[in-house]
Design an enzyme around this catalytic site. Sequence first.
Site, short mmCIF file in Angstrom:
data_model
loop_
_atom_site.label_atom_id
_atom_site.label_comp_id
_atom_site.label_asym_id
_atom_site.label_seq_id
_atom_site.Cartn_x
_atom_site.Cartn_y
_atom_site.Cartn_z
N TYR A 112 0.70 -1.08 0.08
CA TYR A 112 -0.11 0.07 0.03
C TYR A 112 0.96 1.14 0.05
CZ TYR A 112 -3.46 3.30 1.00
OH TYR A 112 -4.45 4.55 1.07
N TRP B 37 1.18 5.47 -1.70
CA TRP B 37 0.82 6.45 -2.79
C TRP B 37 2.02 6.83 -4.04
CZ3 TRP B 37 -2.58 11.19 -3.37
CH2 TRP B 37 -3.78 11.02 -2.76
N1 LIG Z 1 -1.66 18.48 2.38
C1 LIG Z 1 -2.08 17.06 2.27
N2 LIG Z 1 -3.17 16.88 1.67
C2 LIG Z 1 -3.62 15.64 1.59
C3 LIG Z 1 -3.03 14.28 2.20
C4 LIG Z 1 -1.67 15.03 2.84
O1 LIG Z 1 -1.16 13.96 3.04
N3 LIG Z 1 -1.17 16.02 2.80
N4 LIG Z 1 -3.24 13.06 2.01
C5 LIG Z 1 -4.38 12.80 1.11
C6 LIG Z 1 -4.98 11.50 1.60
S1 LIG Z 1 -4.09 10.11 1.21
C7 LIG Z 1 -6.34 11.50 1.99
S2 LIG Z 1 -6.73 9.98 2.37
C8 LIG Z 1 -6.81 12.70 2.49
C9 LIG Z 1 -7.90 12.44 3.53
O2 LIG Z 1 -8.69 13.73 3.74
P1 LIG Z 1 -9.34 13.79 5.11
O3 LIG Z 1 -9.49 12.23 5.81
O4 LIG Z 1 -10.55 14.53 4.97
O5 LIG Z 1 -8.05 14.50 6.05
P2 LIG Z 1 -7.64 14.59 7.60
O6 LIG Z 1 -6.61 15.73 7.44
O7 LIG Z 1 -7.25 13.46 7.90
O8 LIG Z 1 -8.97 15.19 8.37
C10 LIG Z 1 -9.49 16.23 7.97
C11 LIG Z 1 -10.12 17.15 9.01
O9 LIG Z 1 -10.75 16.36 9.91
C12 LIG Z 1 -11.08 16.82 11.21
N5 LIG Z 1 -11.42 15.63 12.01
C13 LIG Z 1 -10.84 14.72 12.42
N6 LIG Z 1 -11.47 13.97 13.34
C14 LIG Z 1 -12.74 14.30 13.35
C15 LIG Z 1 -13.81 14.20 13.94
O10 LIG Z 1 -13.95 13.27 14.74
N7 LIG Z 1 -14.99 14.83 13.79
C16 LIG Z 1 -14.97 15.96 13.03
N8 LIG Z 1 -16.06 16.66 12.75
N9 LIG Z 1 -13.55 16.31 12.40
C17 LIG Z 1 -12.68 15.58 12.59
C18 LIG Z 1 -9.91 17.23 11.53
O11 LIG Z 1 -9.42 18.35 12.23
C19 LIG Z 1 -8.86 17.23 10.08
O12 LIG Z 1 -8.04 18.47 9.92
O13 LIG Z 1 -6.08 13.78 2.41
C20 LIG Z 1 -5.49 13.96 1.01
N10 LIG Z 1 -4.88 15.12 1.24
N1 LIG Z 2 -2.36 8.24 12.38
C1 LIG Z 2 -2.91 8.47 11.04
N2 LIG Z 2 -2.15 7.46 9.95
C2 LIG Z 2 -2.45 7.48 8.84
C3 LIG Z 2 -3.45 8.39 8.34
C4 LIG Z 2 -4.10 9.28 9.44
O1 LIG Z 2 -5.48 10.01 9.12
N3 LIG Z 2 -3.82 9.15 10.60
N4 LIG Z 2 -3.97 8.31 7.04
C5 LIG Z 2 -3.61 7.17 6.26
C6 LIG Z 2 -3.79 7.36 4.91
S1 LIG Z 2 -5.27 7.96 4.41
C7 LIG Z 2 -2.97 7.32 4.02
S2 LIG Z 2 -3.41 7.33 2.27
C8 LIG Z 2 -1.56 6.68 4.43
C9 LIG Z 2 -0.49 7.04 3.35
O2 LIG Z 2 0.78 6.25 3.57
P1 LIG Z 2 1.74 5.97 2.19
O3 LIG Z 2 0.83 6.20 0.97
O4 LIG Z 2 2.41 4.84 2.51
O5 LIG Z 2 2.59 7.28 2.39
P2 LIG Z 2 3.64 8.10 1.70
O6 LIG Z 2 4.56 8.75 2.53
O7 LIG Z 2 2.85 8.65 0.35
O8 LIG Z 2 4.58 6.97 1.09
C10 LIG Z 2 5.10 6.78 -0.12
C11 LIG Z 2 6.49 6.16 -0.45
O9 LIG Z 2 6.53 5.94 -1.67
C12 LIG Z 2 7.91 6.50 -1.99
N5 LIG Z 2 8.22 6.82 -3.42
C13 LIG Z 2 7.69 7.92 -4.12
N6 LIG Z 2 8.01 7.53 -5.47
C14 LIG Z 2 8.48 6.34 -5.71
C15 LIG Z 2 8.67 5.65 -6.66
O10 LIG Z 2 8.80 5.88 -7.93
N7 LIG Z 2 9.08 4.34 -6.44
C16 LIG Z 2 9.16 3.74 -5.23
N8 LIG Z 2 9.60 2.52 -5.11
N9 LIG Z 2 8.78 4.51 -4.03
C17 LIG Z 2 8.42 5.78 -4.47
C18 LIG Z 2 7.97 7.77 -1.21
O11 LIG Z 2 9.49 8.17 -0.99
C19 LIG Z 2 7.45 7.16 0.18
O12 LIG Z 2 8.47 6.55 1.05
O13 LIG Z 2 -1.29 7.12 5.56
C20 LIG Z 2 -2.37 6.64 6.73
N10 LIG Z 2 -1.94 6.70 7.95
MO LIG Z 3 -5.42 8.34 2.14
#
Ligand SMILES: Nc1nc2c(c(=O)[nH]1)N[C@H]1C(S)=C(S)[C@@H](COP(=O)(O)OP(=O)(O)OC[C@H]3O[C@@H](n4cnc5c(=O)[nH]c(N)nc54)[C@H](O)[C@@H]3O)O[C@H]1N2
Ligand SMILES: Nc1nc2c(c(=O)[nH]1)N[C@H]1C(S)=C(S)[C@@H](COP(=O)(O)OP(=O)(O)OC[C@H]3O[C@@H](n4cnc5c(=O)[nH]c(N)nc54)[C@H](O)[C@@H]3O)O[C@H]1N2
Ligand SMILES: [Mo]
Length: 760
Positions: A106, A108
Amino acid sequence: MTTHLTHWGAFEASSDGERLTSVRPWRGDPEPMPLIENIASAQHHPTRIDQPYVRRGWLANGPGAAPRGADPFVPVSWERALDLLAGELGRVYSGHGAEAVYGGSYGWASAGRFHHAQSQLHRFLNCLGGYVRHANSYSLGASTVLLPHVIGDIGWVMQHATAKTVLAEHSELVVAFGGLSPKNAAVSPGGVSRHNARTWIAAARARGCRFVSISPLRDDTPQEGEAEWIAPLPGSDAALMLALAQVLDEEGLADREFLRKYTVGYDRFADYLRGTVDGTVKDPQWAAAITGVPAGRIRTLAREMAAVRTLVTVSWSLQRAQYGEQPLWLGVVLAAMLGQIGLPGGGFGHGYGSAASLGEPARIPVPRFPQGRNGVETFIPVARIADMLLNPGLPYRYNGHDLVYPDIRLVYWCGGNPFHHHQNLARLRTAFARPDTVVVHDAFWTATARHADIVLPSTMSIERDDYGVGEGDRVFFPMRALTRPHGVARDDYWMFAETAERLGVGKEFSEGRTAGEWLRHLYGEWRLVQSVAGHDLPEFDAFWASESLELPVPDPDQVLGAQFRADPDRFPLTTPSGKIEIFSEMVDGFGYADCPGHPVWLEPEEWLGGAAAAWFPLQLVANQPRTKLHSQLDVGAHSQSTKVAGREPVRLHPLDAAARGLHEGEIVRIFNGRGSCLAGLVVDDAVRAGIAQLSTGAWYDPDPDDPTFCRHGNPNVLTADRPTSTLSQGCTGQLALVEIERYADAVPDLAVSSPPPVTE
Ligand SMILES: Nc1nc2c(c(=O)[nH]1)N[C@H]1C(S)=C(S)[C@@H](COP(=O)(O)OP(=O)(O)OC[C@H]3O[C@@H](n4cnc5c(=O)[nH]c(N)nc54)[C@H](O)[C@@H]3O)O[C@H]1N2
Ligand SMILES: Nc1nc2c(c(=O)[nH]1)N[C@H]1C(S)=C(S)[C@@H](COP(=O)(O)OP(=O)(O)OC[C@H]3O[C@@H](n4cnc5c(=O)[nH]c(N)nc54)[C@H](O)[C@@H]3O)O[C@H]1N2
Ligand SMILES: [Mo]
């Protein structure tokens, strides 16, 4: 200047062949994101992996456990590394079968659709017979499983969401659970061309639309929305939503006609609201005690929602917590009770603000690297990784299935960082000690690479030719290499092609093509298919020489559920009843106490019936980081610019800081029963009192003697490795209870910002 695409935006850059000499946002982007500053500054950072490495203990003693994550690494040539890798894959596939290989991987990785790391790995492993895969995502673990039972195929909400342009013109009230976070809307899987979250929100506001942001953080909704801020206790939204529903029911504001025609099971649910079942009326007084939101405001909000065209949107974060199915399901139920699903500007949304793609109308599909066929049926729900590695043979339940964890000998990760994304990292570390072999491809010495046996250095996307377009984005970019690779890093494709050759499946994997030949080939096939569908697209050479290609968007003004509303018999949903299921016979039939047949309030186990607050009174919000994507490029300039003394910032309300005698800029220790981490204190009244906000993404930097202590500020030492529910077995990383104190000891150095120890 050459244009390049990342998950967080497009940019234009020039280079001297070795490094980027200037970077500026793509001129077409109206709201460019500072995250692009991380790229040039990270490219040649000391934590870039410069060449292949093998863990010393593994090299000396062969496949086996001890001591992964602590051993030094031995530099080896590509020749030797790939021979060792092929030998080990051969041993595991012939001795234990494909079911012993976990290739879920898993993560990104990078934008650019050919070099998409997971697709590369999956095709490769499929050539060898397959692999144990993962189902669902960390993003939407509960949604992907629950929504098909409630409204049908999840694509119905995600890809056919009401367009932002329609919302901007028609919504009168937007009630956003979890806000409409501008930081999250920075990102979309595969890339974003034109960021527009602030634009549509400003347009709606200028027209008089009101925004209500229901969230622990004031800055979860952009200032342009001039939103009213309502801050329930995190994890309590289901109670708040039930009370809104109770008011609609009690005051005759529910749209009975809509409920009759388009839904099933309202009466069962209404019995629960009214307290017929358990003696508790789910009214605003009841919810006020759980959420901290005044009962009067809950009542008036329900009335306001019934009076005008209202969009109920639930951010993805709400379902990334235990019982995360409940607030999500209730969001649909509230929208159904308001009777506006299928009307422009009204109804239900899931994650406007969670990613840039939400509300972007569907465009034509784009070229994809074929994956082949996986010969293994076994899978795990993605967040059960540690459970699987720790418990081979153990039975468990998931979405109506009885499953058993496989016995994994080899874990292969390419393009993800489980030591970023998984919960309870100390437990994950124990789990990662179990398999014979862990293989990781990454560009950086992430904590995951440091817990591997064979570490292969991947290129960054700026170091290779590719093309890409984001999910829900309409601008298709050629992505020409901007520099040569760092060190002797190679593309994942090359590594797989070479290893496949050694294992006798070279032809199957590569079909005799180089990466460049694949780009041309896949584009050509795609162009042909699209021309049959009536889309006239340029030839490859013209596309490759261009800056970008605007893809056709068949229906820019889509409204979620418009067809279903017009004729539910002709356009039924893909639920068992064809309607919106407020009560699901199917879910009820599974008999899971943690996800019954209609949505309910369930108190999170973490709260221990309120007792936990005595030890860990602060609710940690471990949301997505503003300054980076997940853990990617954490060493980059923009990410580093917000660190406090090199630690990840934690935000606390002034009252909570004062109560603990803490001051801005201090190093603090955040702790609970599972672990602890350091962080740098930021005092900010944009955070609800009682909350500590520490985003994910700081590279895990475990104390050598205590893996439960992260010196850098990764919240996943604090979060629980506990599923959302038996139904979806999703990730619950968003919330945990913690306490914070001043860190009295000498602040330790970080190890993770330098490469791991290397030995000859
Ligand atoms: N800059 C940036 N953007 C991203 C990402 C990133 O790593 N960096 N990750 C991307 C990915 S993979 C995903 S899945 C999406 C995730 O998108 P979301 O899941 O929507 O993102 P989060 O920042 O985890 O949460 C959004 C907000 O929800 C609020 N929140 C948390 N818990 C609760 C709760 O119990 N109730 C309520 N009402 N609010 C709550 C928090 O204040 C938080 O800032 O974002 C994407 N966008
Ligand atoms: N506590 C908490 N934990 C969370 C979340 C949360 O809300 N709270 N959100 C979750 C969510 S929604 C998500 S999506 C996950 C995200 O978790 P991940 O998707 O596992 O996080 P990334 O840091 O995007 O990891 C991508 C890795 O790929 C590497 N990479 C980039 N390009 C390449 C390439 O071309 N080849 C290879 N081999 N590697 C590459 C990067 O250097 C990086 O280390 O985290 C989850 N974890
Ligand atoms: Mo995510």
